[in-house]
Scaffold this motif. Sequence first.
Motif, PDB file in Angstrom:
ATOM      1  N   UNK A  20      42.115 -13.903  33.799  1.00 13.53           N
ATOM      2  CA  UNK A  20      43.500 -13.520  33.596  1.00 13.53           C
ATOM      3  C   UNK A  20      43.614 -12.007  33.772  1.00 13.53           C
ATOM      4  N   UNK A  21      44.812 -11.476  33.541  1.00 13.13           N
ATOM      5  CA  UNK A  21      45.082 -10.043  33.589  1.00 13.13           C
ATOM      6  C   UNK A  21      45.978  -9.686  32.411  1.00 13.13           C
ATOM      7  N   UNK A  22      45.706  -8.580  31.770  1.00 11.22           N
ATOM      8  CA  UNK A  22      46.527  -8.153  30.646  1.00 11.22           C
ATOM      9  C   UNK A  22      47.938  -7.817  31.120  1.00 11.22           C
ATOM     10  N   UNK A  23      48.944  -8.295  30.358  1.00 13.35           N
ATOM     11  CA  UNK A  23      50.326  -8.069  30.773  1.00 13.35           C
ATOM     12  C   UNK A  23      51.218  -7.490  29.675  1.00 13.35           C
ATOM     13  N   UNK A  24      50.737  -7.419  28.418  1.00 18.18           N
ATOM     14  CA  UNK A  24      51.590  -6.925  27.348  1.00 18.18           C
ATOM     15  C   UNK A  24      50.731  -6.541  26.151  1.00 18.18           C
ATOM     16  N   UNK A  86      45.706 -18.421  32.087  1.00 11.56           N
ATOM     17  CA  UNK A  86      47.149 -18.646  31.963  1.00 11.56           C
ATOM     18  C   UNK A  86      47.550 -19.550  33.119  1.00 11.56           C
ATOM     19  N   UNK A  87      48.033 -20.732  32.791  1.00 14.28           N
ATOM     20  CA  UNK A  87      48.384 -21.707  33.827  1.00 14.28           C
ATOM     21  C   UNK A  87      49.384 -21.120  34.822  1.00 14.28           C
ATOM     22  N   UNK A  88      50.243 -20.212  34.359  1.00 16.13           N
ATOM     23  CA  UNK A  88      51.293 -19.682  35.226  1.00 16.13           C
ATOM     24  C   UNK A  88      51.004 -18.259  35.704  1.00 16.13           C
ATOM     25  N   UNK A  89      49.720 -17.897  35.667  1.00 14.77           N
ATOM     26  CA  UNK A  89      49.236 -16.686  36.318  1.00 14.77           C
ATOM     27  C   UNK A  89      49.390 -16.885  37.829  1.00 14.77           C
ATOM     28  N   UNK A  90      50.007 -15.931  38.507  1.00 16.76           N
ATOM     29  CA  UNK A  90      50.234 -16.078  39.941  1.00 16.76           C
ATOM     30  C   UNK A  90      49.204 -15.324  40.783  1.00 16.76           C
ATOM     31  N   UNK A  91      48.010 -15.134  40.243  1.00 16.13           N
ATOM     32  CA  UNK A  91      46.966 -14.409  40.966  1.00 16.13           C
ATOM     33  C   UNK A  91      46.611 -15.118  42.263  1.00 16.13           C
ATOM     34  N   UNK A  92      46.345 -14.338  43.312  1.00 18.30           N
ATOM     35  CA  UNK A  92      46.087 -14.879  44.650  1.00 18.30           C
ATOM     36  C   UNK A  92      44.880 -15.808  44.692  1.00 18.30           C
ATOM     37  N   UNK A  93      43.920 -15.647  43.787  1.00 19.43           N
ATOM     38  CA  UNK A  93      42.695 -16.452  43.839  1.00 19.43           C
ATOM     39  C   UNK A  93      42.886 -17.854  43.270  1.00 19.43           C
ATOM     40  N   UNK A  94      44.022 -18.123  42.615  1.00 23.48           N
ATOM     41  CA  UNK A  94      44.280 -19.467  42.084  1.00 23.48           C
ATOM     42  C   UNK A  94      44.877 -20.298  43.203  1.00 23.48           C
ATOM     43  N   UNK A  95      44.069 -21.178  43.753  1.00 21.81           N
ATOM     44  CA  UNK A  95      44.500 -21.990  44.894  1.00 21.81           C
ATOM     45  C   UNK A  95      45.597 -22.959  44.465  1.00 21.81           C
ATOM     46  N   UNK A  96      46.579 -23.206  45.319  1.00 20.54           N
ATOM     47  CA  UNK A  96      47.656 -24.139  44.962  1.00 20.54           C
ATOM     48  C   UNK A  96      47.143 -25.513  44.552  1.00 20.54           C
ATOM     49  N   UNK A  97      46.023 -25.949  45.165  1.00 15.36           N
ATOM     50  CA  UNK A  97      45.514 -27.278  44.808  1.00 15.36           C
ATOM     51  C   UNK A  97      44.953 -27.314  43.394  1.00 15.36           C
ATOM     52  N   UNK A  98      44.523 -26.165  42.848  1.00 11.89           N
ATOM     53  CA  UNK A  98      44.074 -26.152  41.458  1.00 11.89           C
ATOM     54  C   UNK A  98      45.209 -26.570  40.541  1.00 11.89           C
ATOM     55  N   UNK A  99      46.363 -25.971  40.784  1.00 14.02           N
ATOM     56  CA  UNK A  99      47.508 -26.294  39.947  1.00 14.02           C
ATOM     57  C   UNK A  99      47.976 -27.724  40.189  1.00 14.02           C
ATOM     58  N   UNK A 100      47.993 -28.158  41.448  1.00 15.01           N
ATOM     59  CA  UNK A 100      48.390 -29.546  41.732  1.00 15.01           C
ATOM     60  C   UNK A 100      47.458 -30.527  41.036  1.00 15.01           C
ATOM     61  N   UNK A 119      52.084 -16.250  28.922  1.00 15.06           N
ATOM     62  CA  UNK A 119      52.738 -14.954  28.764  1.00 15.06           C
ATOM     63  C   UNK A 119      53.554 -14.617  30.004  1.00 15.06           C
ATOM     64  N   UNK A 120      53.704 -15.586  30.894  1.00 17.35           N
ATOM     65  CA  UNK A 120      54.418 -15.376  32.154  1.00 17.35           C
ATOM     66  C   UNK A 120      55.490 -16.455  32.364  1.00 17.35           C
ATOM     67  N   UNK A 121      56.389 -16.647  31.415  1.00 19.82           N
ATOM     68  CA  UNK A 121      57.375 -17.717  31.578  1.00 19.82           C
ATOM     69  C   UNK A 121      58.316 -17.484  32.756  1.00 19.82           C
TER      70      UNK A 121
END
Length: 302
Positions: A20-24, A86-100, A119-121
């Motif tokens: 993940x990445x710190x955001x707050x 974070x399931x809704x982390x939009x980092x480039x390394x999270x492949x779309x198929x992981x979420x699918x 933390x990314x609603x």
Amino acid sequence: MAELSKIEWCDHTFNPWIGCTKVSPACDHCYAEARDRRFNPRSGHWGPHADRRRTSAANWRKPLKWDREAAKAGTSPRVFCASLADVFDNHRSIAPEWRRDLYRLIEDTPHLDWLLLTKRPQNLAKLAPARWVHDGCPPNVWIGTTVENQAEADRRIPHLLSIPARVRFLSCEPLLGPVNLLVTDHRGHDISALRGIACDPSDPDGPDEYYRTGKIHWVIAGGESGTGARPSNPQWFRDLRDQCTAADVPFHFKQWGEWVSVSEVEGPGDHHTFPDGRTVRRIGKSRAGRTLDGVTHDGMPG
């Protein structure tokens, strides 16, 4: 990466990937980042430039086993997803198929209640399945967001309320400031998050012109634990408890963390006094316990 959980408000934890990445401010002393550095000192998975890592196929099979056991027992265990990401982390390394694959796993395990805490609603509308966003989440999907102070309450809660989920929840841990769940969105509209009503104060018809919104169904609160833990004012917890009581919303007090109110637990320890005169003492998470004004709050949504 998937196990019986020691977290009071869930039964299992499941991590589809790690990183993940710190955001707050709530992220400042992230236990998951510290864990990652301990186990992956040379190639960690934290930060904007670090790739996230998908967990093993064996790990991904565990929820299927839990679901079979729950179906047989007639129970609905709660699964916290994801404690190390974070399931809704939009980092480039999270492949779309992981979420699918994750969304398919959730829908294939209807006897588990999946708690998706983010933390990314603001990313929910574009990263959750379109059918969840437009037609409603499956009944076993609970969507939550972290709220550590008023700024994050105002920023995150309106995004959460826009998602049609059977249970929407807040994790106010670590609680770093007072939080009023009458929030203000980016348009300047006032939203009573616990009651699901809102108004536009600038409307010439006045504040009596209310409209309906989504609502929060559950509030979790807790202090910070671990190295460098910041103290929470006991009144911040009481205010959240009282707001929930007034709106008939379940309240769960998870822990004091390292610091506890001097009115709650006696004993030695470093003291911190807030400007309002309330004082907390650092005695450690296990000794501090989780009673608030002598009461254990284990509220859960029905």
